[in-house]
Write an enzyme that holds these catalytic residues in place. Structure first.
Site, PDB file in Angstrom:
ATOM      1  N   CYS A   1       0.817  -1.211   0.000  1.00  0.00           N
ATOM      2  CA  CYS A   1       0.000   0.000   0.000  1.00  0.00           C
ATOM      3  C   CYS A   1       0.850   1.260   0.000  1.00  0.00           C
ATOM      4  CB  CYS A   1      -0.959  -0.008   1.184  1.00  0.00           C
ATOM      5  SG  CYS A   1      -0.156  -0.130   2.797  1.00  0.00           S
TER       6      CYS A   1
ATOM      7  N   HIS B   1      -2.383   1.124   7.055  1.00  0.00           N
ATOM      8  CA  HIS B   1      -2.713   1.304   5.637  1.00  0.00           C
ATOM      9  C   HIS B   1      -2.364   2.720   5.200  1.00  0.00           C
ATOM     10  CE1 HIS B   1      -4.674   0.094   1.952  1.00  0.00           C
ATOM     11  NE2 HIS B   1      -5.399   1.197   1.962  1.00  0.00           N
TER      12      HIS B   1
END
Length: 653
Positions: free
Chosen positions: A382, A522
């Site tokens: 990510c 994230h």
């Protein structure tokens, strides 16, 4: 009358009785053919035991029915005529032993000669045969889930798709079922129920996929809208038939932690915290060919620097922004576009109290510098995807940034390690702790391995190295405390701050930063929306400076405190100078300005888009333009540019 006289009288009356009608002849012929097979299965009787009725008919010994003289078997019960011997077997054939005699049948009650004639015509046509298996006689298995009765050879329930219950094994048979065989059986059943898209089947496949270390069943389950927090039931544990791996109440997260599937765990945690449910449709999904061309272009822009600092770098500067034409779409279409493009949960987390982005009305409203969190993949890369989106608007599917990151840290370790170790010692000193050299060396080796391993979690050092690969500062707005999906505090996060390419020369880098957001485990790309007056055609590099627009990024938090500047040495931040020294370093590497409200901000330059990026966004917008035409007619009214002006309306307008 004597016996010889009776025998002579029967011979004289035989020709008269042997002339039946055509229908009776056909009946007799069919009867003889049908009874030839079964006449050996009846008991043998003597002629003296057969009573003979008047008119030459013989009376059946079993059912007492009166048959015609030429009938060799009883018309009613098919018993052989008394005195008829079974046919002898041919030479070489083996004679079959006569079976037991059948049970006597009740005599038929014939009320009229017409009924007797119909019976005589119909009965010979009913050829007896051994009982065959019918649908009602087949032993079906009931489904343990929906109780539907299925055929014996069915491996799955035809109604709900549940697997058939296990067949009882004989004593001493092995009951161990391998996980790979179970996966194959489930996949075979999945092809049969593909049209149904059975969520229970996908759920069991995902559980087996976690145990086997295969992430594709997990992604298929999540893509079908499966709940990542679903727990195993006792019936499902028994169906999976592996007590050592599955326990009732376990979720996919528990299984990933139990079997140490870090990549699958990252996917599940990111799905729980980021992205959220619903369909996601980024520009790279609408125009995959153009997105692939952009990735190849980005990979071709990576160069290798020789000399004392042998690092990888990208030889151009691009910044992705949302097109201003989004505001021309109807409100309902805009809402659909943002729901399919943005990460709403990450946006809410970053804007919640205390807010991390969009907390200044001066920047968001007056200067038009609102930030939007783009939806990002959750496959373990990510951070690299977020950097690639912030620059080019596509994911790093080719792994170009991952390869450049690993090569940079491996070849330029002599430059990165002293600064990283000094930063680690400085952080440890704040906690009254002094790490040993062996600990730092072991941690450094782990970070190098993670940089070159696809899907491995990354550290602050990797953000610092990516700032050198992109040759520009990276600003991260992130949470300080990482919480689980239940709201429990898991630990501190130190990603928020400013990352400067300190190992390059200032003249070799750009002062326009990239912006990222960090929520629980994230990363997301934070991009602005370009001003409406910005041109959207491709412009050559010589004209980019004349056609650029500026957005503003805050360098402080909502309380006015400067964001942390990572990996500064003690010489760059003196103990007496404190915040003033860090701000001076920031001003050297960033294009810093102070707004009218006294806010310290960095200027982010939005140059004209590269041709491929402009074409990709145009195809992406055309998708929503077609949706708008379908909702409001074939000729939608065009909106004027004056409708988007922030100035008050005038008579001329």
């Amino acid at each position: 009358m004597s016996e010889e006289a009776q025998h002579e009288a029967s011979k004289q009356s035989a020709p008269l009785a042997a002339e039946p009608t055509a229908a009776q002849a056909a009946t007799v012929t069919h009867t003889d053919a049908s009874t030839a097979v079964s006449q050996t299965h009846l008991p043998q009787m003597t002629a003296s035991s057969v009573p003979t009725a008047d008119g030459g008919k013989w009376c059946c010994e079993v059912c007492t029915y009166e048959n015609f003289p030429l009938s060799r078997k009883c018309t009613m019960c098919r018993a052989s005529r008394a005195g008829d011997e079974p046919p002898r077997p041919q030479d070489g054939a083996r004679a079959l032993p006569p079976p037991a005699a059948p049970a006597p049948l009740e005599p038929a009650r014939v009320t009229s000669p017409g009924a007797e004639g119909v019976t005589e015509r119909l009965k010979p046509l009913r050829i007896s045969s051994p009982p065959a298996a019918s649908a009602s006689n087949v032993l079906k298995w009931p489904c343990p889930t929906c109780t539907y009765e299925n055929w014996p050879k069915s491996l799955k329930c035809a109604m709900c798709g549940a697997p058939a219950p296990p067949v009882p094994r004989p004593a001493g048979a092995s009951e161990v079922t391998s996980g790979s065989n179970s996966v194959c059986e489930l996949e075979a059943g999945g092809r049969r129920t593909k049209r149904r898209n059975n969520p229970d089947l996908l759920w069991l496949q995902a559980c087996l996929g976690v145990v086997e270390g295969c992430g594709r069943p997990v992604e298929a389950y999540l893509a079908a809208g499966g709940d990542p927090a679903r727990a195993l039931t006792p019936a499902e544990v028994a169906r999976l038939n592996r007590a050592s791996a599955f326990d009732a109440g376990y979720t996919l997260v528990h299984l990933a932690i139990r079997f140490q599937r870090q990549d699958i765990l990252a996917t599940l945690l990111a799905r729980i915290s980021g992205g959220g449910p619903g369909l996601k449709r980024s520009p790279s999904y609408i125009a995959p060919d153009l997105a692939a061309a952009i990735r190849r272009h980005m990979a071709g822009c990576i160069r290798h620097k020789k000399g004392n600092f042998p690092a990888r770098y990208i030889n151009e500067f691009t910044t992705f922004s949302l097109p201003a034409e989004i505001e021309e779409l109807p409100a309902a279409i805009q809402e659909q576009l943002f729901s399919e493009l943005l990460d709403r949960e990450a946006q809410q987390t970053l804007e919640a109290e205390p807010p991390l982005i969009n907390w200044s009305l001066e920047l968001t409203v007056r200067l038009g510098s609102r930030l939007y969190a783009l939806w990002n993949r959750s496959a373990g890369d990510c951070l690299l995807d977020a950097v690639s989106q912030a620059a080019y608007g596509v994911f790093d599917r080719l792994g170009a940034l991952r390869a450049a990151l690993g090569d940079t840290l491996a070849h330029a370790a002599r430059a990165f390690y002293p600064r990283w170790s000094a930063w680690e010692r400085l952080d440890a000193a704040l906690l009254h702790y002094a790490p040993e050299d062996t600990q730092l060396r072991a941690e450094w080796a782990r970070l190098l391995h993670a940089a070159a391993t696809p899907g491995a979690p990354l550290h602050q050092l990797h953000v610092f190295a990516l700032a050198h690969v992109m040759r520009r500062p990276i600003i991260v707005y992130g949470v300080n405390i990482v919480n689980s999906f239940r709201g429990e505090a898991l630990g501190y996060a130190r990603f928020q701050g400013i990352y400067l390419p300190l190992l390059w020369d200032v003249e070799f880098c750009s002062k326009s930063p990239l912006c990222l957001g960090y929520t629980r485990g994230h990363f997301s790309a934070l991009v602005p929306m370009e001003p409406y007056s910005h041109t959207h055609t491709y412009i050559c590099r010589e004209q980019q400076a004349e056609s650029s627009e500026i957005t503003f990024l805050p360098l402080t938090d909502a309380d006015g405190k400067l964001l942390p500047v990572h990996f500064l040495t003690c010489d760059e931040v003196g103990p007496a100078e404190g915040m003033e020294a860090a701000e001076s370093v920031v001003r050297r590497w960033l294009a810093v300005c102070v707004t009218r409200g006294g806010l310290l901000a960095a200027r982010q330059t939005l140059h004209a888009r590269p041709l491929l990026v402009a074409q990709m966004l145009e195809e992406w917008l055309n998708h929503y333009r077609r949706l708008a035409q379908q909702t409001r007619g074939p000729f939608p009214p065009r909106l004027q540019a004056t409708e988007f002006s922030s100035d008050p309306d005038t008579d001329d307008e």
